[in-house]
Design an enzyme around this catalytic site. Sequence first.
Site, PDB file in Angstrom:
ATOM      1  N   ASP A 170      29.025  50.329  45.773  1.00 36.20           N
ATOM      2  CA  ASP A 170      29.408  48.953  45.452  1.00 36.20           C
ATOM      3  C   ASP A 170      29.824  48.882  43.989  1.00 36.20           C
ATOM      4  O   ASP A 170      29.791  49.870  43.267  1.00 36.20           O
ATOM      5  CB  ASP A 170      28.273  47.982  45.758  1.00 36.20           C
ATOM      6  CG  ASP A 170      27.002  48.299  44.980  1.00 36.20           C
ATOM      7  OD1 ASP A 170      27.030  49.197  44.116  1.00 36.20           O
ATOM      8  OD2 ASP A 170      25.985  47.636  45.233  1.00 36.20           O
ATOM      9  N   GLY A 173      28.063  44.507  41.096  1.00 40.16           N
ATOM     10  CA  GLY A 173      28.020  43.061  40.938  1.00 40.16           C
ATOM     11  C   GLY A 173      26.867  42.391  41.657  1.00 40.16           C
ATOM     12  O   GLY A 173      26.248  41.467  41.123  1.00 40.16           O
ATOM     13  N   PHE A 174      26.546  42.842  42.875  1.00 36.95           N
ATOM     14  CA  PHE A 174      25.474  42.198  43.636  1.00 36.95           C
ATOM     15  C   PHE A 174      24.166  42.265  42.872  1.00 36.95           C
ATOM     16  O   PHE A 174      23.447  41.271  42.736  1.00 36.95           O
ATOM     17  CB  PHE A 174      25.326  42.858  45.009  1.00 36.95           C
ATOM     18  CG  PHE A 174      24.216  42.273  45.843  1.00 36.95           C
ATOM     19  CD1 PHE A 174      24.407  41.088  46.531  1.00 36.95           C
ATOM     20  CD2 PHE A 174      22.974  42.888  45.913  1.00 36.95           C
ATOM     21  CE1 PHE A 174      23.385  40.533  47.293  1.00 36.95           C
ATOM     22  CE2 PHE A 174      21.944  42.349  46.664  1.00 36.95           C
ATOM     23  CZ  PHE A 174      22.157  41.165  47.361  1.00 36.95           C
ATOM     24  N   GLY A 343      29.674  37.860  49.781  1.00 37.37           N
ATOM     25  CA  GLY A 343      29.267  36.514  49.395  1.00 37.37           C
ATOM     26  C   GLY A 343      28.118  36.022  50.245  1.00 37.37           C
ATOM     27  O   GLY A 343      27.479  36.771  50.988  1.00 37.37           O
ATOM     28  N   ASP A 392      25.526  47.571  56.356  1.00 40.35           N
ATOM     29  CA  ASP A 392      24.583  48.272  55.478  1.00 40.35           C
ATOM     30  C   ASP A 392      23.404  47.368  55.165  1.00 40.35           C
ATOM     31  O   ASP A 392      23.536  46.150  55.072  1.00 40.35           O
ATOM     32  CB  ASP A 392      25.261  48.687  54.166  1.00 40.35           C
ATOM     33  CG  ASP A 392      25.440  47.527  53.208  1.00 40.35           C
ATOM     34  OD1 ASP A 392      24.535  47.298  52.375  1.00 40.35           O
ATOM     35  OD2 ASP A 392      26.472  46.832  53.289  1.00 40.35           O
TER      36      ASP A 392
END
Length: 490
Positions: A170, A173-174, A343, A392
């Site tokens: 990824d 950001g998460f 999101g 995931d």
Amino acid sequence: FIWCFVAHRAEMRSPPLCWAFTERLAMMTTATTTRATRIAAPPSNRNLHHRTFAHQNSSADRKDIIKNDSFPEYVQKPFFTFEVLHESKRSRARACKITTPHGTIFTPAFVAVGTQGALKAVPHSVLDDANLDLMFANTYHLLLQPGHEHLQKAGGIHKFIGRDRPTISDSGGFQVFSLGLDADELDESKSPNKNNNDDKNNNGERNHGGTGTKELKSRGKTKHKQQNLLEKVDEDGVTFRSYRDGTTLKLTPESSVQAQKNIGCDIILPLDELTKYDISLQELSESVDRSHRWETRSLYEHLKNVKEQAMYAIIHGGVDERLRKKSVEYLTSLPFDGYAIGGSLGKNREELKELLQFLMPIIPRDKPNHLLGIGDLPSIAHGVRMGVDSFDSAYPTQIARHGTLLSENGPVNYRKSEYREHFGKPAEILGNSSGDDECKCLLCRKHSLSYLAHLDRANEPMAWSLATEHNLHFMGRTMERHRQAIMNDE
């Protein structure tokens, strides 16, 4: 035409005038189009005490303008191919094959999360034994330890971790946006630490504009989230403090991509903005636009040096159908290799179900797609029927370390006293089928639930290893059954 001519003349005479005219032009054009145009701001005398990951070439400090027509038409890459093997005649489900430089991914697929480049409590070989092709690595954690430059020196993540199989990373950001705490989260009495795929997290009503609303992908307080470490979000990127030593760091679309280049996963993701479920529609709309600009910059950076990596776009819009449609239309106009659904995905499974029923029919089917952060069995089953290719989640491995085994009969809490004297085969309780579908994990082949309960009470790490291995095998068999059902049009 006049504005473009004036801006061109201004650039020749004075860069500040050029920025002023360009921004004015952007205000006029963005009101009538949804296509991507990012207007760079002029450099400012910012305090550069913080560290920006990778090279100092943030787009916000440049004068380039990235538009859709700046990108080439999409052409399938020889090192990343996508093939639909069969489409169900009874639903939108499909069985597919994705080929990467490090092997093949058969879908529908579950993707195990190896946060630090490792699965907790088990070796990587368990994934192969469980028939799980793809592993997820978290850029945020790898940036902080051991560092993306270190991974580059090691020859990339595959050589570093010793697993020559497909990986996906990824943007970081998460985790970065999850570092921000609301006022109610700072009050522990109002913020129980719920798992994002908790079986009980399936009630409540839509609540835009409220505070503290729990959602499917919400993260409660963890050891990395004890205080508000998110400092600033602006057009350039996001500034935060490391949970390790408090160092102020900055992540931009460009630096995230550069870090992922050094890490070297087969599939990478652009930087996007994570918003909470209960923000206002105005805030959500602004966030979607910002994510689009960041994703455009990420793609632009990625295409400078592809390095045999594929990049998926991340579709945003919360549970608002108009914004989700806008996001699909915009991102599918760019040459991404696939699409991830990100999101906020709703407050409960029912909202996720409604969202997928709307969203999946408008996502192009000529590229792979991925549902981010969802791993509970009912949501996977519905997602497969709607045409989701991969999922995931840390859910199966996380619950294993906290006393839960996945089974054909639902979750089994092996810490219950009734299992302390269960000396028979675990399949008697877990309901695993016999024959080819029988669970081949070490627990089911060699041990009993009584032994597992003993190890757990004794705080022996082997308990978590056995439980984790079992849950990964269960997920592998579950996805294989989905693939077979699709091939048989069941």
